[in-house]
Design an enzyme around this catalytic site. Sequence first.
Site: not given
Ligand code: XUL
Ligand code: CO
Length: 439
Positions: A295, A103, A306, A231, A100, A267, A338
């Site tokens: 992810d 970051d 999460d 996502e 990001h 993800e 992730d």
């Molecule tokens: C949050 C998540 C984020 C995205 C990127 O749950 O997965 O880290 O991958 O913003």
């Molecule tokens: Co993510």
Amino acid sequence: MAEIFKGIPKIEYRGPKASEPLCFRFYNPDETVGGKTMREQLRFALSYWHTLCGDGLDMFGVGTVDKTFGASGPMEIARAKALACFELLDKLDIDFFCFHDRDIAPEGKTLAESNARLDEMVPFIEELMKRSGKKLLWGTANCFSNPRYMNGAGTSCSAEVFAFAAAQIKKAIEITVRLGGAGYVFWGGREGYETLLNTDMGLELDNMARLMRLAVDYGRSIGFKGDFYIEPKPKEPTKHQYDFDASTVLAFLRKYGLDKDFKLNVEANHATLAQHTFQHELRVAAVNGAFGSIDANQGDLLLGWDTDQFPTNVYDNALCMYEVIKAGGFTNGGLNFDAKTRRASNTPEDIFHAYIAGMDAFALGLRMAWKIIEDGRIDRFVSDRYASFRSGIGADIVSGKATMEQLERFALEQGDVRAFVHSGRQEYLENILNEVMFG
Ligand code: XUL
Ligand code: CO
């Protein structure tokens, strides 16, 4: 360059019988599995936020890990994080990273200051990339941490906040392009609602689509050739996130004519939060021609949030890689971890154990997925199960030739069709899966 992770060697493949803890037992990057090297099949990426920024902070306590890497002052720390990142990429033999905007350079007091900080960090990272050959899998903008985004960014009730988010995303796309990123991600953190009592859902969704359209058009106008991803996640931080799951996201993209511009970044832990398996979400993306990137992580089935754990469940990873191979493999996408070490795993060495765990478990998953495909019994079973659609009335249904009258005539002639209804053989197939994976 001074070594940051002192005493930790480059992690190498030593095979399943190796006794040292810091090595790969199953990930052998240059070994060919399924016609490509494992490196090419898996396209591992490191997540900058969890790995270089996350310090173990939770709702009940402060951080347990020092991620300043011996530096002080915001920009010196940012440079130390970048150096740590590239040392990790080198020692773990990971080719890609994802970040990001916030970051890689901490947010300043104003947008101009934040942008200036990015302008300072981007050439620094660019130089490290040039020297190491490491690549950016995707970039994104953090439009959820700052309090200005408490009501969302693209779905905020304030036009001023929408404009700020647009400006932040514009810059994030520019730096992604400059660093040769293969993708750009939209993840809707806080793009949702807490209560419908204060929410104009229709306007919020329209605005989100407007922002995405603006971003895509801008990205293409400055030469971005990679993939835009969205996502899905059903909840957290908001009670209801608009990007709930793959199906919801696809309906949104189609409604606003964005389906040609976006693929999905799926993800694992988000899938299970939506009460789906990871494999389900990957299949939904694939059958809709929208599979893009992953992810990689896993949740805890006994917890409802999460947890972003490193993905060590080999069954899930095997079925994930089965879907990836069936979808034609990664093009611009890859496997971004992730994932974060547990709060109590608070030494630098734990980062290595964590990545080794994820990479080895995905290497096993890849090896097993390829064995399932080579074995062919499961694919054959599925193909045979639908054989009736390849000839006669079934072929007419598939080609669109069959009419309701014709189908009625056929059904009347046929009489009882129960003779054509066969066992789904789930347990037989589960036995095959275990036999192929562990036999
Ligand atoms: C949050 C998540 C984020 C995205 C990127 O749950 O997965 O880290 O991958 O913003
Ligand atoms: Co993510």
